[in-house]
Design an enzyme around this catalytic site. Structure first.
Site, PDB file in Angstrom:
ATOM      1  CE  LYS A  85     -32.466  28.796  14.815  1.00 37.51           C
ATOM      2  NZ  LYS A  85     -34.186  28.841  14.830  1.00 37.51           N
TER       3      LYS A  85
HETATM    4  O1  G3P Z   1     -35.759  26.092  15.232  1.00 36.21           O
HETATM    5  C1  G3P Z   1     -34.652  24.563  14.758  1.00 36.21           C
HETATM    6  C2  G3P Z   1     -34.941  22.871  15.605  1.00 36.21           C
HETATM    7  O2  G3P Z   1     -35.383  23.509  17.412  1.00 36.21           O
HETATM    8  C3  G3P Z   1     -35.350  22.681  14.651  1.00 36.21           C
HETATM    9  O3  G3P Z   1     -35.961  21.237  15.131  1.00 36.21           O
HETATM   10  O4  G3P Z   1     -37.368  19.449  15.148  1.00 36.21           O
HETATM   11  O5  G3P Z   1     -36.558  20.285  12.822  1.00 36.21           O
HETATM   12  O6  G3P Z   1     -35.209  18.807  14.214  1.00 36.21           O
HETATM   13  P1  G3P Z   1     -35.944  19.930  14.473  1.00 36.21           P
END
Ligand code: G3P
Length: 224
Positions: A85
């Site tokens: 990533k």
């Molecule tokens: O993995 C990246 C993403 O899915 C993070 O989600 O909930 O931290 O906005 P969030």
């Protein structure tokens, strides 16, 4: 649409993988901080790679092109299914180009517009991750980004997969699927909500209850 689990919790990965519910896993530094405890993050990632038959995203923390490239090469050694990533930065796209040329798969993360998705695809990213929940949190229509990116990728035959991330609820998953996201990465809580519906539980209770009544009645008939 493929479903990835968005977690660094080994128990959650083991459960979802054994149940055959997921096609891959995504992690990030926040998730590793939440779930790794005292275990070295690379050991957690290695373990996740061994539990999952599919791509496992592991994020770099360097922010310069050379640093990201070197870190990515190290991460790629953790498992054959590692996808690195890389943040959506100018230097990130430079690193993505080099990694793609080396045959290392990448996932451009922190994308918040369709044109960022286009740039990631032009750099050769394997996946690009628009963050839906975080966009909706600030009053945007996140699904519009996915819809636009799908159209752009289809117009130009770009093969980068659209990975809908920052998923907050089952509607995000349904809508991402309808507008053509290739993958949704979802937290375990949302995956469980995809499985459950109160009418399913109520319906099953009734079927089992009625079956017991039938069995009790036919037994009585047989005995009498
Ligand atoms: O993995 C990246 C993403 O899915 C993070 O989600 O909930 O931290 O906005 P969030």
């Amino acid at each position: 649409m493929k479903l990835f689990l968005d977690t660094a919790d080994l128990g959650e990965v083991r459960w979802a993988s054994q149940a055959g519910l997921i096609d891959g896993v995504t992690t990030n530094p926040t998730l590793l901080n939440q779930h790794a405890g005292d275990v070295e993050p690379h050991d957690v990632l290695k373990e996740i790679c061994s539990l999952v038959d599919g791509p496992v995203s592991a994020e770099v923390v360097a922010v310069d092109a050379e640093g990201m490239y070197r870190e990515a090469r190290e991460l790629a050694k953790l498992g054959e299914n590692i996808v690195v990533k890389i943040p959506m930065l100018e230097d990130g796209l430079v690193a993505v180009r080099r990694l793609t040329a080396d045959g290392i798969k990448t996932n451009v993360t922190l994308a918040f517009s369709s044109v960022q998705c286009l740039l990631a695809a032009k750099a050769g990213a394997t996946f690009v991750s628009p963050f839906l929940g975080r966009l909706d949190d600030i009053g945007h229509d996140s699904m519009e980004i996915v819809r636009e990116a799908r159209l752009i990728f289809d117009n130009y035959g770009l093969e980068t997969e659209i990975l809908a991330a920052s998923i907050r609820h089952p509607r995000h998953v349904a809508e991402a699927a309808m507008v053509g996201a290739d993958v949704a990465t979802i937290p375990t809580g949302v995956l469980k909500k995809l499985l459950l519906h109160p009418l399913t539980d109520r319906g099953l209770d009734k079927f089992l209850n009625d079956w017991s009544k039938l069995v009790a009645r036919t037994r009585v008939n047989v005995e009498s």
